[in-house]
Design a protein around this motif. Structure first.
Motif, PDB file in Angstrom:
ATOM      1  N   CYS A 100     -37.021  -8.192   8.724  1.00 42.70           N
ATOM      2  CA  CYS A 100     -36.345  -9.402   8.248  1.00 42.70           C
ATOM      3  C   CYS A 100     -36.151 -10.431   9.368  1.00 42.70           C
ATOM      4  O   CYS A 100     -36.046 -11.630   9.102  1.00 42.70           O
ATOM      5  N   SER A 101     -36.081  -9.943  10.604  1.00 45.67           N
ATOM      6  CA  SER A 101     -35.720 -10.821  11.722  1.00 45.67           C
ATOM      7  C   SER A 101     -36.766 -11.882  12.044  1.00 45.67           C
ATOM      8  O   SER A 101     -36.468 -12.823  12.767  1.00 45.67           O
ATOM      9  N   THR A 102     -37.961 -11.741  11.513  1.00 42.15           N
ATOM     10  CA  THR A 102     -38.941 -12.810  11.729  1.00 42.15           C
ATOM     11  C   THR A 102     -38.529 -14.073  10.986  1.00 42.15           C
ATOM     12  O   THR A 102     -38.876 -15.169  11.409  1.00 42.15           O
ATOM     13  N   CYS A 103     -37.784 -13.906   9.897  1.00 42.74           N
ATOM     14  CA  CYS A 103     -37.374 -15.062   9.085  1.00 42.74           C
ATOM     15  C   CYS A 103     -35.863 -15.288   9.062  1.00 42.74           C
ATOM     16  O   CYS A 103     -35.409 -16.377   8.722  1.00 42.74           O
ATOM     17  N   HIS A 104     -35.074 -14.240   9.382  1.00 43.51           N
ATOM     18  CA  HIS A 104     -33.617 -14.348   9.271  1.00 43.51           C
ATOM     19  C   HIS A 104     -32.934 -14.005  10.579  1.00 43.51           C
ATOM     20  O   HIS A 104     -33.423 -13.213  11.362  1.00 43.51           O
ATOM     21  N   ASN A 105     -31.755 -14.564  10.753  1.00 41.51           N
ATOM     22  CA  ASN A 105     -30.877 -14.317  11.873  1.00 41.51           C
ATOM     23  C   ASN A 105     -29.585 -13.753  11.280  1.00 41.51           C
ATOM     24  O   ASN A 105     -29.201 -14.128  10.183  1.00 41.51           O
ATOM     25  N   TYR A 106     -28.900 -12.868  11.988  1.00 40.31           N
ATOM     26  CA  TYR A 106     -27.626 -12.347  11.473  1.00 40.31           C
ATOM     27  C   TYR A 106     -26.477 -12.588  12.446  1.00 40.31           C
ATOM     28  O   TYR A 106     -25.378 -12.088  12.244  1.00 40.31           O
ATOM     29  N   GLU A 107     -26.688 -13.386  13.474  1.00 40.50           N
ATOM     30  CA  GLU A 107     -25.653 -13.621  14.471  1.00 40.50           C
ATOM     31  C   GLU A 107     -24.663 -14.675  13.985  1.00 40.50           C
ATOM     32  O   GLU A 107     -25.032 -15.635  13.304  1.00 40.50           O
ATOM     33  N   LYS A 108     -23.403 -14.488  14.349  1.00 36.04           N
ATOM     34  CA  LYS A 108     -22.362 -15.433  13.965  1.00 36.04           C
ATOM     35  C   LYS A 108     -22.707 -16.812  14.527  1.00 36.04           C
ATOM     36  O   LYS A 108     -23.021 -16.950  15.703  1.00 36.04           O
ATOM     37  N   GLU A 109     -22.684 -17.790  13.687  1.00 37.39           N
ATOM     38  CA  GLU A 109     -23.012 -19.183  14.016  1.00 37.39           C
ATOM     39  C   GLU A 109     -24.437 -19.331  14.555  1.00 37.39           C
ATOM     40  O   GLU A 109     -24.744 -20.298  15.241  1.00 37.39           O
ATOM     41  N   GLY A 110     -25.284 -18.367  14.251  1.00 44.33           N
ATOM     42  CA  GLY A 110     -26.678 -18.424  14.660  1.00 44.33           C
ATOM     43  C   GLY A 110     -27.445 -19.436  13.812  1.00 44.33           C
ATOM     44  O   GLY A 110     -27.054 -19.765  12.688  1.00 44.33           O
ATOM     45  N   ALA A 111     -28.539 -19.916  14.361  1.00 47.32           N
ATOM     46  CA  ALA A 111     -29.350 -20.914  13.669  1.00 47.32           C
ATOM     47  C   ALA A 111     -30.146 -20.273  12.533  1.00 47.32           C
ATOM     48  O   ALA A 111     -30.476 -19.091  12.578  1.00 47.32           O
ATOM     49  N   ASN A 112     -30.431 -21.085  11.525  1.00 47.52           N
ATOM     50  CA  ASN A 112     -31.321 -20.644  10.455  1.00 47.52           C
ATOM     51  C   ASN A 112     -32.731 -20.586  11.006  1.00 47.52           C
ATOM     52  O   ASN A 112     -33.095 -21.315  11.915  1.00 47.52           O
ATOM     53  N   LYS A 113     -33.516 -19.711  10.441  1.00 48.34           N
ATOM     54  CA  LYS A 113     -34.941 -19.652  10.766  1.00 48.34           C
ATOM     55  C   LYS A 113     -35.682 -20.118   9.524  1.00 48.34           C
ATOM     56  O   LYS A 113     -35.222 -21.043   8.857  1.00 48.34           O
ATOM     57  N   VAL A 114     -36.774 -19.471   9.198  1.00 48.02           N
ATOM     58  CA  VAL A 114     -37.478 -19.759   7.949  1.00 48.02           C
ATOM     59  C   VAL A 114     -36.548 -19.449   6.775  1.00 48.02           C
ATOM     60  O   VAL A 114     -36.558 -20.130   5.756  1.00 48.02           O
ATOM     61  N   GLY A 115     -35.724 -18.410   6.939  1.00 51.16           N
ATOM     62  CA  GLY A 115     -34.712 -18.036   5.955  1.00 51.16           C
ATOM     63  C   GLY A 115     -33.333 -18.333   6.513  1.00 51.16           C
ATOM     64  O   GLY A 115     -33.170 -18.596   7.705  1.00 51.16           O
ATOM     65  N   PRO A 116     -32.307 -18.287   5.658  1.00 57.30           N
ATOM     66  CA  PRO A 116     -30.950 -18.606   6.120  1.00 57.30           C
ATOM     67  C   PRO A 116     -30.347 -17.505   6.991  1.00 57.30           C
ATOM     68  O   PRO A 116     -30.795 -16.369   6.971  1.00 57.30           O
ATOM     69  N   ASN A 117     -29.299 -17.865   7.737  1.00 59.93           N
ATOM     70  CA  ASN A 117     -28.548 -16.913   8.536  1.00 59.93           C
ATOM     71  C   ASN A 117     -27.828 -15.960   7.582  1.00 59.93           C
ATOM     72  O   ASN A 117     -27.280 -16.374   6.578  1.00 59.93           O
ATOM     73  N   LEU A 118     -27.811 -14.674   7.922  1.00 57.59           N
ATOM     74  CA  LEU A 118     -27.235 -13.663   7.043  1.00 57.59           C
ATOM     75  C   LEU A 118     -25.877 -13.143   7.521  1.00 57.59           C
ATOM     76  O   LEU A 118     -25.406 -12.114   7.051  1.00 57.59           O
ATOM     77  N   TRP A 119     -25.238 -13.841   8.444  1.00 60.20           N
ATOM     78  CA  TRP A 119     -23.917 -13.434   8.920  1.00 60.20           C
ATOM     79  C   TRP A 119     -22.931 -13.489   7.757  1.00 60.20           C
ATOM     80  O   TRP A 119     -22.916 -14.437   6.979  1.00 60.20           O
ATOM     81  N   ASN A 120     -22.106 -12.468   7.615  1.00 61.82           N
ATOM     82  CA  ASN A 120     -21.060 -12.407   6.596  1.00 61.82           C
ATOM     83  C   ASN A 120     -21.647 -12.586   5.184  1.00 61.82           C
ATOM     84  O   ASN A 120     -21.146 -13.365   4.381  1.00 61.82           O
ATOM     85  N   LEU A 121     -22.687 -11.852   4.886  1.00 59.93           N
ATOM     86  CA  LEU A 121     -23.426 -12.025   3.632  1.00 59.93           C
ATOM     87  C   LEU A 121     -22.750 -11.416   2.412  1.00 59.93           C
ATOM     88  O   LEU A 121     -22.731 -12.034   1.347  1.00 59.93           O
ATOM     89  N   ILE A 122     -22.160 -10.232   2.548  1.00 63.73           N
ATOM     90  CA  ILE A 122     -21.556  -9.565   1.396  1.00 63.73           C
ATOM     91  C   ILE A 122     -20.328 -10.352   0.937  1.00 63.73           C
ATOM     92  O   ILE A 122     -19.485 -10.732   1.730  1.00 63.73           O
ATOM     93  N   LYS A 123     -20.252 -10.614  -0.358  1.00 59.68           N
ATOM     94  CA  LYS A 123     -19.193 -11.397  -1.021  1.00 59.68           C
ATOM     95  C   LYS A 123     -19.249 -12.883  -0.653  1.00 59.68           C
ATOM     96  O   LYS A 123     -18.306 -13.625  -0.907  1.00 59.68           O
ATOM     97  N   ARG A 124     -20.357 -13.312  -0.072  1.00 62.14           N
ATOM     98  CA  ARG A 124     -20.550 -14.734   0.212  1.00 62.14           C
ATOM     99  C   ARG A 124     -21.255 -15.355  -0.992  1.00 62.14           C
ATOM    100  O   ARG A 124     -22.135 -14.739  -1.584  1.00 62.14           O
ATOM    101  N   PRO A 125     -20.893 -16.595  -1.351  1.00 62.45           N
ATOM    102  CA  PRO A 125     -21.601 -17.250  -2.462  1.00 62.45           C
ATOM    103  C   PRO A 125     -23.088 -17.386  -2.133  1.00 62.45           C
ATOM    104  O   PRO A 125     -23.465 -17.627  -0.994  1.00 62.45           O
TER     105      PRO A 125
END
Length: 168
Positions: A73-98
């Motif tokens: 997933c990391s080729t397209c997504h980032n999971y770091e807090k306040e990290g930049a979006n890549k090809v896909g959105p940042n996945l920080w705090n994903l569960i229960k997020r709209p």
């Protein structure tokens, strides 16, 4: 001329060794009994694919294995807090997020209109086959077929938050 003669002789020898005459009454194949499906006879649609729930597997899931799986997933997504979006959105705090709410990311119209929050089961179902879960999504990922892999990666993504959501 010699080559033609050799081929002709080999052909005739083959006919002598192997009986090439067709016997009408002789059975030349094995019959395999295959039960007919009720769907074929009644003309109904095949049953919808059942996706195994991950809720019970989350307690025994592995964050380490989820982190290894996230490398895909990391080729397209980032999971770091306040990290930049890549090809896909940042996945920080994903569960229960709209869904479709990361600022500065252009989501597909289909996902933006889908609505709701990412639950454990919805995220696992999305990861099974993204294009089937949200028809029209821009996410080009074949999916994770193994239920344990989905549980591992969802548990890993759950941990990527200041206050991880309690397990179901």
């Amino acid at each position: 001329i010699l080559a033609i003669l050799v081929v002709t002789i080999i052909g005739h020898l083959g006919d002598i060794i192997i009986d090439v005459e067709h016997h009408e009454m002789k059975e030349t194949a094995y019959k395999i009994d295959v039960p007919e499906s009720d769907n074929v006879e009644s003309g109904t649609e095949p049953k919808e694919e059942i996706i195994e729930p991950i809720s019970l597997l989350l307690a025994s899931a592995s964050i380490e294995k989820g982190e290894k799986l996230f490398k895909k997933c990391s080729t397209c997504h980032n999971y770091e807090k306040e990290g930049a979006n890549k090809v896909g959105p940042n996945l920080w705090n994903l569960i229960k997020r709209p869904k479709a709410n990361v600022e500065g990311f252009a989501y597909s119209k289909a996902l933006a209109e889908y609505g709701g929050e990412w639950s454990y089961e919805e995220l696992a179902e999305f990861l099974y086959k993204p294009k089937k879960f949200v028809k029209g999504t821009k996410m080009n990922f074949a999916g994770l077929k193994k239920v344990q892999d989905r549980a591992n990666i969802v548990l890993f993504l759950r941990e990527q938050a200041d206050n991880p959501v309690p397990l179901p």
